[in-house]
Design a protein around this motif. Sequence first.
Motif, PDB file in Angstrom:
ATOM      1  N   MET A 125       0.842  -1.186   0.000  1.00 12.68           N
ATOM      2  CA  MET A 125       0.000   0.000   0.000  1.00 12.68           C
ATOM      3  C   MET A 125       0.875   1.232   0.000  1.00 12.68           C
ATOM      4  SD  MET A 125      -2.825   1.088   2.823  1.00 12.68           S
ATOM      5  CE  MET A 125      -3.700  -0.442   2.707  1.00 12.68           C
ATOM      6  N   ARG A 126       0.388   2.347  -0.506  1.00  8.93           N
ATOM      7  CA  ARG A 126       1.126   3.580  -0.373  1.00  8.93           C
ATOM      8  C   ARG A 126       0.187   4.704   0.013  1.00  8.93           C
ATOM      9  NH1 ARG A 126       0.567   7.150  -4.727  1.00  8.93           N
ATOM     10  NH2 ARG A 126      -0.117   6.239  -6.674  1.00  8.93           N
ATOM     11  N   LYS A 127       0.755   5.751   0.599  1.00 11.23           N
ATOM     12  CA  LYS A 127      -0.017   6.934   0.907  1.00 11.23           C
ATOM     13  C   LYS A 127      -0.300   7.698  -0.377  1.00 11.23           C
ATOM     14  CE  LYS A 127      -0.075   6.485   5.414  1.00 11.23           C
ATOM     15  NZ  LYS A 127      -1.305   6.283   6.152  1.00 11.23           N
ATOM     16  N   LEU A 128      -1.401   8.432  -0.371  1.00 12.91           N
ATOM     17  CA  LEU A 128      -1.795   9.165  -1.557  1.00 12.91           C
ATOM     18  C   LEU A 128      -0.787  10.234  -1.925  1.00 12.91           C
ATOM     19  CD1 LEU A 128      -4.314   8.723  -3.231  1.00 12.91           C
ATOM     20  CD2 LEU A 128      -5.380  10.657  -2.093  1.00 12.91           C
ATOM     21  N   VAL A 129      -0.039  10.711  -0.955  1.00 10.73           N
ATOM     22  CA  VAL A 129       0.861  11.827  -1.219  1.00 10.73           C
ATOM     23  C   VAL A 129       2.318  11.406  -1.319  1.00 10.73           C
ATOM     24  CG1 VAL A 129      -0.641  13.509  -0.147  1.00 10.73           C
ATOM     25  CG2 VAL A 129       1.016  12.300   1.261  1.00 10.73           C
TER      26      VAL A 129
ATOM     27  N   LYS B  12       4.198  -0.118   7.558  1.00 13.56           N
ATOM     28  CA  LYS B  12       2.789   0.285   7.589  1.00 13.56           C
ATOM     29  C   LYS B  12       2.182   0.006   6.228  1.00 13.56           C
ATOM     30  CE  LYS B  12       1.469   4.051   9.452  1.00 13.56           C
ATOM     31  NZ  LYS B  12       1.288   5.487   9.722  1.00 13.56           N
ATOM     32  N   PRO B  13       0.868  -0.097   6.151  1.00 12.13           N
ATOM     33  CA  PRO B  13       0.227  -0.338   4.864  1.00 12.13           C
ATOM     34  C   PRO B  13       0.480   0.790   3.881  1.00 12.13           C
ATOM     35  CG  PRO B  13      -1.272  -0.798   6.672  1.00 12.13           C
ATOM     36  CD  PRO B  13      -0.079  -0.101   7.263  1.00 12.13           C
ATOM     37  N   MET B  14       0.975   0.437   2.712  1.00  7.99           N
ATOM     38  CA  MET B  14       1.145   1.350   1.584  1.00  7.99           C
ATOM     39  C   MET B  14       1.048   0.492   0.331  1.00  7.99           C
ATOM     40  SD  MET B  14       4.461   3.433   2.998  1.00  7.99           S
ATOM     41  CE  MET B  14       4.547   3.881   4.726  1.00  7.99           C
ATOM     42  N   GLY B  15       0.942   1.050  -0.812  1.00  6.64           N
ATOM     43  CA  GLY B  15       0.937   0.191  -1.977  1.00  6.64           C
ATOM     44  C   GLY B  15       0.301   0.747  -3.213  1.00  6.64           C
ATOM     45  N   GLY B  16      -0.779   0.136  -3.672  1.00  6.90           N
ATOM     46  CA  GLY B  16      -1.333   0.440  -4.982  1.00  6.90           C
ATOM     47  C   GLY B  16      -2.246   1.641  -5.045  1.00  6.90           C
ATOM     48  N   ASP B  17      -2.849   1.854  -6.186  1.00  5.25           N
ATOM     49  CA  ASP B  17      -3.639   3.068  -6.359  1.00  5.25           C
ATOM     50  C   ASP B  17      -4.998   2.794  -6.985  1.00  5.25           C
ATOM     51  OD1 ASP B  17      -1.946   4.383  -9.349  1.00  5.25           O
ATOM     52  OD2 ASP B  17      -2.897   2.470  -8.929  1.00  5.25           O
TER      53      ASP B  17
ATOM     54  N   TYR C 219      -7.769   1.262  -5.006  1.00  5.93           N
ATOM     55  CA  TYR C 219      -8.772   1.592  -3.994  1.00  5.93           C
ATOM     56  C   TYR C 219      -8.097   2.310  -2.832  1.00  5.93           C
ATOM     57  CZ  TYR C 219      -7.286  -2.639  -1.370  1.00  5.93           C
ATOM     58  OH  TYR C 219      -6.578  -3.599  -0.685  1.00  5.93           O
ATOM     59  N   ILE C 220      -8.890   3.086  -2.110  1.00  5.96           N
ATOM     60  CA  ILE C 220      -8.359   3.799  -0.955  1.00  5.96           C
ATOM     61  C   ILE C 220      -9.110   3.375   0.295  1.00  5.96           C
ATOM     62  CG2 ILE C 220      -7.633   5.773  -2.339  1.00  5.96           C
ATOM     63  CD1 ILE C 220     -10.041   7.321  -1.335  1.00  5.96           C
ATOM     64  N   THR C 221      -8.446   3.524   1.421  1.00  6.26           N
ATOM     65  CA  THR C 221      -9.040   3.145   2.697  1.00  6.26           C
ATOM     66  C   THR C 221      -8.414   4.002   3.792  1.00  6.26           C
ATOM     67  OG1 THR C 221      -9.468   1.271   4.192  1.00  6.26           O
ATOM     68  CG2 THR C 221      -7.330   1.334   3.093  1.00  6.26           C
ATOM     69  N   ALA C 222      -9.030   4.037   4.946  1.00 10.10           N
ATOM     70  CA  ALA C 222      -8.527   4.836   6.070  1.00 10.10           C
ATOM     71  C   ALA C 222      -9.100   4.280   7.359  1.00 10.10           C
ATOM     72  CB  ALA C 222      -8.915   6.303   5.904  1.00 10.10           C
ATOM     73  N   THR C 223      -8.458   4.593   8.459  1.00  8.84           N
ATOM     74  CA  THR C 223      -8.932   4.118   9.758  1.00  8.84           C
ATOM     75  C   THR C 223     -10.172   4.879  10.204  1.00  8.84           C
ATOM     76  OG1 THR C 223      -7.427   5.651  10.870  1.00  8.84           O
ATOM     77  CG2 THR C 223      -6.633   3.416  10.476  1.00  8.84           C
ATOM     78  N   LYS C 224     -10.377   6.077   9.645  1.00  9.02           N
ATOM     79  CA  LYS C 224     -11.533   6.899  10.004  1.00  9.02           C
ATOM     80  C   LYS C 224     -12.298   7.289   8.747  1.00  9.02           C
ATOM     81  CE  LYS C 224      -9.038  10.040  12.024  1.00  9.02           C
ATOM     82  NZ  LYS C 224      -8.638  11.254  12.789  1.00  9.02           N
ATOM     83  N   ASP C 225     -13.469   7.892   8.940  1.00 12.56           N
ATOM     84  CA  ASP C 225     -14.250   8.391   7.812  1.00 12.56           C
ATOM     85  C   ASP C 225     -13.397   9.355   6.989  1.00 12.56           C
ATOM     86  OD1 ASP C 225     -16.172  10.635   6.635  1.00 12.56           O
ATOM     87  OD2 ASP C 225     -17.347   8.791   6.861  1.00 12.56           O
ATOM     88  N   LEU C 226     -13.531   9.281   5.657  1.00 14.65           N
ATOM     89  CA  LEU C 226     -12.703  10.119   4.799  1.00 14.65           C
ATOM     90  C   LEU C 226     -12.871  11.608   5.095  1.00 14.65           C
ATOM     91  CD1 LEU C 226     -12.933   8.397   1.292  1.00 14.65           C
ATOM     92  CD2 LEU C 226     -11.081   8.294   2.952  1.00 14.65           C
TER      93      LEU C 226
ATOM     94  N   LEU D 222      -5.125  13.821   3.950  1.00 16.15           N
ATOM     95  CA  LEU D 222      -4.585  13.037   2.844  1.00 16.15           C
ATOM     96  C   LEU D 222      -3.513  12.071   3.322  1.00 16.15           C
ATOM     97  CD1 LEU D 222      -4.274  15.461  -0.203  1.00 16.15           C
ATOM     98  CD2 LEU D 222      -5.820  13.518   0.085  1.00 16.15           C
ATOM     99  N   ARG D 223      -2.733  12.469   4.313  1.00 13.52           N
ATOM    100  CA  ARG D 223      -1.693  11.578   4.814  1.00 13.52           C
ATOM    101  C   ARG D 223      -2.263  10.382   5.558  1.00 13.52           C
ATOM    102  NH1 ARG D 223       3.354  13.376   4.218  1.00 13.52           N
ATOM    103  NH2 ARG D 223       3.673  15.562   3.670  1.00 13.52           N
TER     104      ARG D 223
END
Length: 453
Positions: free
Chosen positions: A1-5, A204-209, A211-218, A223-224
């Motif tokens: 997984m990768r971060k969006l930024v 930590k989870p980072m990777g592809g582009d 789908y996106i996910t987060a521990t909290k509501d978007l 963005l980080r």
Amino acid sequence: MRKLVARRAAVKAASAGFAATVLLAPLFGPGVATAEPSAPLQLSADALPAELVTALSRDLGMTPTEYLDRAARAQQLRDYASDFRAENPDTFAGAWMTPEGKAVIAVTNAEAGKIAAADGYQTHLAPISAGGLEGALVQLAQWIASLPREISAPISSIAIDALNSQLVLNIANTGPGHLLNLPTLIATIKVVLSPGGGGPVEYKPMGGDTYITATKDLHDTTLRGVDVCSFGFNSTDAAGNALNISAGHCNPNVDNGGTAPVYVPNVRDIPNSPEVGSFAKAVLGGPAALDYSVIKLNERAVNAGMDQPRVRGANGTSLYITGTAEPVTGAPVCKTGQSSTFTCGFVSADHVETQLFTAEGVSKTIRGFASSACTLGGDSGGAIVTGTLALGITSGSNAAEAPNCTEANTQLAPYGGTASLGVPIRPILADIEATSGGGLGSGIAVRTKPNAG
């Protein structure tokens, strides 16, 4: 997984240590999931997408027909080797496809070699049986696990090299790596020094582009805090649930056993990205030593056609999946991923074991296979195929920080070339079934027929 930024590697250390040029032979041990009752059919050469055909020519120098033929013969070798080992457990020493595409059976004595030769296979005489190498691998893994983390950190992976009847231990070319005092009671160990990671690895989870996910509501996440991964193989279970199999480390809550929603990114308005499902299960390490997740797709995803038996590659083109397969050293493979799209290579080891450390510092053992297909940060969780058969899920890469495969190939050439770690699909399916308790995931199978509903 990768971060969006940022293009950073989550599981860089999981795969940075195996050289793609080392021919490591498959052993087809008892831990491998049961093969399908009959060999699944593959698509015809003219049914492959043009972008995949381009990747085959660029990366493998193969035509579509040659690729499909070699992939099919590798699975035939796998089936024969499994039967041969069952009948000759003490003399079977491995099997692989040569760079020229020849099928080889390794044995420890001439009598066993005559049996394989009579069946039309090339033979190789080896001093140590497959069982002996596997036992040595277990001992070495136990020794590594007993070391303090600061001492074992330079060790990136261990693998079985049946071609040379030895274990291959990949160690970072650093001071601490040179100081390791290897055990002498284990079968021959070859040490491969690889470049260090350039600093601490963020586990930590980072990777592809895709789908996106987060521990909290978007809407409550910066963005980080948004993670991105690639969808893998669409699947269905006995209850008809539409599921997708991706990487376990892609679930941002994998360490605490929690779940998280999954969205298709709206790049112009990330907080309002449409939700298409959620993680129903995620495994990183554990008894099965796997890295996978199960995403339950929602009605919106199904209505949009996201549950069909295909994986996406370059320019939105898709490849239809016709069955499942198992890793065979020397077999051709291709992978999808929205960072590097279609790239191809060969299986360089079907038996790789590595230690990952979570953000909390907990060690996780991951077992999988290595290939020489270029995999960039942004491809985690994506599908790996051989021919048109599902082979595994991308877990990590030694090229995760490279901006493109051209630069990765150039920079990594002195160290054996690009290499990636895949988690085989059949053990994943078997583990999902075994732990389903008759609920979601029970009777799971990779989708190979279009959903007409």
